[in-house]
Write a protein that holds these residues in place. Structure first.
Motif, PDB file in Angstrom:
ATOM      1  N   UNK A 519       0.855  -1.187   0.000  1.00 26.03           N
ATOM      2  CA  UNK A 519       0.000   0.000   0.000  1.00 26.03           C
ATOM      3  C   UNK A 519       0.893   1.239   0.000  1.00 26.03           C
ATOM      4  N   UNK A 520       0.508   2.226  -0.787  1.00 22.33           N
ATOM      5  CA  UNK A 520       1.225   3.504  -0.827  1.00 22.33           C
ATOM      6  C   UNK A 520       0.204   4.625  -0.670  1.00 22.33           C
ATOM      7  N   UNK A 521       0.446   5.507   0.286  1.00 19.28           N
ATOM      8  CA  UNK A 521      -0.456   6.628   0.557  1.00 19.28           C
ATOM      9  C   UNK A 521       0.363   7.909   0.537  1.00 19.28           C
ATOM     10  N   UNK A 522      -0.127   8.900  -0.198  1.00 18.47           N
ATOM     11  CA  UNK A 522       0.565  10.190  -0.249  1.00 18.47           C
ATOM     12  C   UNK A 522      -0.377  11.292   0.220  1.00 18.47           C
ATOM     13  N   UNK A 523       0.096  12.055   1.170  1.00 16.18           N
ATOM     14  CA  UNK A 523      -0.676  13.149   1.744  1.00 16.18           C
ATOM     15  C   UNK A 523      -0.339  14.459   1.040  1.00 16.18           C
ATOM     16  N   UNK A 524      -1.360  15.288   0.823  1.00 16.32           N
ATOM     17  CA  UNK A 524      -1.105  16.641   0.329  1.00 16.32           C
ATOM     18  C   UNK A 524      -0.791  17.502   1.536  1.00 16.32           C
ATOM     19  N   UNK A 525       0.484  17.758   1.726  1.00 14.01           N
ATOM     20  CA  UNK A 525       0.948  18.305   2.993  1.00 14.01           C
ATOM     21  C   UNK A 525       0.549  19.744   3.239  1.00 14.01           C
ATOM     22  N   UNK A 526       0.336  20.536   2.199  1.00 14.37           N
ATOM     23  CA  UNK A 526       0.170  21.968   2.387  1.00 14.37           C
ATOM     24  C   UNK A 526      -1.264  22.399   2.645  1.00 14.37           C
ATOM     25  N   UNK A 527      -2.235  21.597   2.280  1.00 14.72           N
ATOM     26  CA  UNK A 527      -3.616  22.021   2.449  1.00 14.72           C
ATOM     27  C   UNK A 527      -4.100  21.925   3.889  1.00 14.72           C
ATOM     28  N   UNK A 528      -3.502  21.060   4.658  1.00 15.16           N
ATOM     29  CA  UNK A 528      -4.042  20.737   5.965  1.00 15.16           C
ATOM     30  C   UNK A 528      -2.921  20.590   6.982  1.00 15.16           C
ATOM     31  N   UNK A 529      -3.329  20.474   8.236  1.00 15.89           N
ATOM     32  CA  UNK A 529      -2.390  20.091   9.265  1.00 15.89           C
ATOM     33  C   UNK A 529      -1.951  18.652   8.991  1.00 15.89           C
ATOM     34  N   UNK A 530      -0.670  18.352   9.186  1.00 11.40           N
ATOM     35  CA  UNK A 530      -0.178  17.008   8.896  1.00 11.40           C
ATOM     36  C   UNK A 530      -0.879  15.964   9.752  1.00 11.40           C
ATOM     37  N   UNK A 531      -1.161  14.835   9.125  1.00  7.78           N
ATOM     38  CA  UNK A 531      -1.673  13.677   9.858  1.00  7.78           C
ATOM     39  C   UNK A 531      -0.614  13.249  10.875  1.00  7.78           C
ATOM     40  N   UNK A 532      -1.055  13.013  12.109  1.00  4.85           N
ATOM     41  CA  UNK A 532      -0.105  12.600  13.140  1.00  4.85           C
ATOM     42  C   UNK A 532      -0.380  11.188  13.663  1.00  4.85           C
ATOM     43  N   UNK A 533      -1.273  10.496  13.001  1.00  2.00           N
ATOM     44  CA  UNK A 533      -1.550   9.123  13.392  1.00  2.00           C
ATOM     45  C   UNK A 533      -2.533   8.473  12.432  1.00  2.00           C
ATOM     46  N   UNK A 534      -2.281   7.206  12.081  1.00  2.00           N
ATOM     47  CA  UNK A 534      -3.193   6.518  11.172  1.00  2.00           C
ATOM     48  C   UNK A 534      -3.116   5.010  11.397  1.00  2.00           C
ATOM     49  N   UNK A 535      -4.199   4.321  11.000  1.00  2.00           N
ATOM     50  CA  UNK A 535      -4.274   2.868  11.044  1.00  2.00           C
ATOM     51  C   UNK A 535      -4.673   2.374   9.657  1.00  2.00           C
ATOM     52  N   UNK A 536      -3.928   1.410   9.135  1.00  2.00           N
ATOM     53  CA  UNK A 536      -4.257   0.769   7.864  1.00  2.00           C
ATOM     54  C   UNK A 536      -4.860  -0.592   8.193  1.00  2.00           C
ATOM     55  N   UNK A 537      -6.074  -0.857   7.669  1.00  2.00           N
ATOM     56  CA  UNK A 537      -6.801  -2.051   8.069  1.00  2.00           C
ATOM     57  C   UNK A 537      -7.476  -2.720   6.866  1.00  2.00           C
ATOM     58  N   UNK A 538      -7.803  -4.003   7.016  1.00  2.00           N
ATOM     59  CA  UNK A 538      -8.606  -4.709   6.016  1.00  2.00           C
ATOM     60  C   UNK A 538      -9.783  -5.363   6.724  1.00  2.00           C
ATOM     61  N   UNK A 539     -10.861  -5.631   5.968  1.00  2.00           N
ATOM     62  CA  UNK A 539     -12.040  -6.257   6.557  1.00  2.00           C
ATOM     63  C   UNK A 539     -11.957  -7.776   6.436  1.00  2.00           C
ATOM     64  N   UNK A 540     -12.051  -8.453   7.563  1.00  2.00           N
ATOM     65  CA  UNK A 540     -12.001  -9.912   7.606  1.00  2.00           C
ATOM     66  C   UNK A 540     -13.350 -10.492   7.167  1.00  2.00           C
ATOM     67  N   UNK A 541     -13.406 -11.787   6.857  1.00  2.00           N
ATOM     68  CA  UNK A 541     -14.658 -12.409   6.421  1.00  2.00           C
ATOM     69  C   UNK A 541     -15.813 -12.249   7.409  1.00  2.00           C
ATOM     70  N   UNK A 542     -15.506 -12.129   8.719  1.00  2.00           N
ATOM     71  CA  UNK A 542     -16.579 -11.982   9.709  1.00  2.00           C
ATOM     72  C   UNK A 542     -17.045 -10.536   9.855  1.00  2.00           C
ATOM     73  N   UNK A 543     -16.504  -9.641   9.019  1.00  2.00           N
ATOM     74  CA  UNK A 543     -16.922  -8.242   9.054  1.00  2.00           C
ATOM     75  C   UNK A 543     -16.098  -7.365   9.967  1.00  2.00           C
ATOM     76  N   UNK A 544     -15.231  -7.942  10.778  1.00  2.94           N
ATOM     77  CA  UNK A 544     -14.383  -7.137  11.672  1.00  2.94           C
ATOM     78  C   UNK A 544     -13.208  -6.562  10.898  1.00  2.94           C
TER      79      UNK A 544
END
Length: 589
Positions: A519-544
């Motif tokens: 996975x590659x994510x690029x933030x547009x740094x100048x429009x907003x305050x920088x992201x200071x925390x994130x979680x990358x997740x996928x949905x399991x078969x049970x919906x969690x």
């Protein structure tokens, strides 16, 4: 934070010898070509000279500063002014500082702590080789002594020519100076006329004044995309080059798509790999081009440093901006960033200065630069198993060393170069590896980026669900079209959530169950305050939702992980004060 991750990176193992890196040859539209043909032997005046700009290409790093009385209000320079914007929009800006207030801020402007020597000494310590300063922005206020308008620094309580003092300091410290100059002028009476003949006389006269300042090496235009004829630009350029043949210019004295001047100017994003014409990313360290009061809205050092590395790896320059305070000082957090960059460049500047991008195209693992004798690999991605496998560069590697520390081992066989470096020796900002080769890396053709294929999220049948979206850019920009920088472009769209969105996220539905491992994510740094925390997740078969990885600052983030089988992927943003803006969220097999 990547305990479940592993890296198995590969690039196309296709490289061949070429006589040299291609000389800059910009592709220009037919109307631009017709214009140049009409100029005959003077055509070079409008497109620059490769030899004259070589020092600039070798510099790779410059410091930008936007400053004028608008800093008193802590608003965007010019754009924070309410009222009309002649020749730009027929609509009145009703959100900014009222024009009557904005236009009289100069009467309060008294930056008693301004010290040109201290500023330029800091520029020197940053490792930057040139400095760009706003002599006049769109609001029309002049930060220099001029005979042609009273709306200038000499009629403030300060009464000192700031441009002159900065020019003298640049001369003292050996820093090349560029003056930013806006052709549009929303304050000048003659600019409010339909016919700009009288205004252009004023514009030309001011440029003639600025050409006499010491250390001046270039003009950084900002014509807001207008045609060259708007400014009687043909005569303007000829006047400048007659008086100062060495002056460099960005392309914004004409329509951007014409690609005139010495280099392209992508704004607020890192330009793509482009070795056929020089380019420079101009990027703000804070949220706006000028001073804002919230010191938290500043890019961290790691993002600043990586931005410079990504520019150099794409064969471009970085122009990193700050906005001084109304008192004339530069905030300590910004000074610290600049000086830390300078400390890094003192150690590892050989991998940035006087290099060319390549031979590897930018990849998710990082960037490469090259000189006559060496290739430098800038590994920006985490590789916790300590193995980096890339294509053979096409030359025998005589020596491989980790300049940032550690015992690096390598092997070169079967069209691959395999590097081993214990994870404990990886640098959080950039693990720098030097490859000394038999033969010149500058003779190599470009090696394509790794074979990730088309991003899964940019294929048919994919949908995206944002927690919210503002009018700055819909989330659909992340699943449609490409994300590469277009030569000569200004900037790209990005998704941004609403200010009221307290739990922002982006969820991609791939349309069917897929297997993915990058996975590659690029933030547009100048429009907003920088992201200071994130979680990358996928949905399991049970919906969690199951965690793939998590991080703090986003910026440009890439990660490889053990293959995941799922239909839905999301990123949640936490620990932020303003909405996060995302330019790309790409998922690969």
């Amino acid at each position: 934070m990547f305990t479940k991750s592993f890296i198995a990176l590969s690039l196309l193992a296709v490289s061949s010898l070429a006589s040299q890196i291609p000389a800059p040859k910009a592709e220009r539209p037919s109307d631009a070509q017709a214009f140049l043909k009409k100029q005959g032997k003077d055509a070079e005046l409008f497109v620059g000279n490769e030899n004259k700009r070589q020092w600039w290409v070798d510099s790779r790093f410059g410091v930008f500063m936007h400053w004028n009385p608008s800093s008193i209000e802590g608003t965007s320079i010019s754009w924070g002014r309410g009222g009309l914007r002649p020749h730009h929009s027929s609509k009145e800006n009703k959100k900014g500082v009222p024009a009557e207030r904005y236009d009289n801020l100069y009467k309060e402007f008294n930056p008693v702590k301004f010290d040109a020597d201290a500023w330029i000494k800091m520029v020197k310590e940053s490792g930057a080789k040139y400095f760009v300063f706003t002599s006049k922005h769109h609001d029309g206020f002049c930060m220099f002594e001029t005979k042609h308008t009273d709306y200038n620094i000499m009629n403030t309580p300060f009464k000192r020519d700031i441009c002159k003092e900065l020019a003298e300091a640049c001369e003292k410290y050996g820093i090349k100076l560029f003056f930013y100059y806006s052709q549009p002028d929303w304050n000048h009476a003659d600019y409010k006329k339909k016919d700009l003949t009288d205004y252009n006389k004023f514009l030309h006269a001011q440029i003639a004044e600025l050409l006499d300042y010491p250390a001046l090496a270039g003009i950084w235009w900002d014509g807001l995309g207008k045609h060259i004829d708007n400014w009687n630009g043909t005569e303007l350029v000829k006047m400048i080059k007659a008086k100062r043949p060495d002056i460099l210019m960005n392309p914004r004295f004409a329509t951007r798509k014409w690609r005139f001047g010495d280099y392209d100017t992508p704004e607020q994003e890192i330009g793509g790999f482009q070795i056929d014409r020089p380019w420079e990313t101009c990027l703000t360290m804070g949220q706006k081009w000028s001073h804002v009061h919230n010191t938290k809205q500043v890019l961290p050092f790691e993002v600043c440093m990586r931005s410079l590395i990504r520019c150099a790896g794409g064969d471009g320059n970085l122009l990193l901006n700050v906005g001084p305070t109304p008192e004339g000082t530069i905030r300590q957090v910004e000074q610290d960033n600049y000086r830390r960059m300078g400390q890094w460049l003192k150690k590892y500047g050989e991998s940035i200065y006087a290099t060319r991008g390549g031979p590897y195209k930018p990849a998710h693992w990082g960037m490469s630069t090259r000189t006559e004798k060496a290739i430098y690999l800038h590994v920006l991605q985490h590789w916790p198993d300590g193995v980096l496998e890339i294509a053979d560069p096409g030359l025998k590697v005589l020596k491989a060393e980790a300049l940032t520390g550690g015992d690096l081992r390598f092997s070169q066989k079967d069209g691959k170069l395999i590097l081993n470096l214990d994870a404990s020796s990886h640098d959080p900002a950039n693990t720098l590896i030097k490859l000394t080769t038999e033969g010149s890396p500058l003779t190599l053709e470009v090696i394509e980026a790794e074979q990730t294929g088309k991003a899964l999220n940019r294929q048919a049948g994919v949908t995206i669900t944002p927690s919210s979206e503002s009018d700055r850019g819909p989330a659909s920009v992340l699943i449609k079209g490409g994300k590469e920088f277009v030569s000569g472009a200004h900037h790209r769209k990005a998704w941004t959530g609403l200010h009221s969105d307290k739990k922002p996220f982006l969820e991609i539905d791939l349309g069917s169950i897929k297997i993915f491992s990058k996975v590659a994510i690029e933030e547009r740094m100048a429009w907003t305050d920088m992201c200071r925390g994130f979680f990358l997740e996928y949905q399991a078969p049970d919906g969690s939702w199951k965690e793939i990885t998590k991080g703090d600052y986003l910026g440009y983030f890439t990660v490889d992980f053990k293959p995941v089988t799922a239909q839905k992927v999301r990123v949640r943003f936490v620990n932020h004060e303003r909405p996060t803006a995302v330019m790309s969220f790409d998922i690969f097999e």
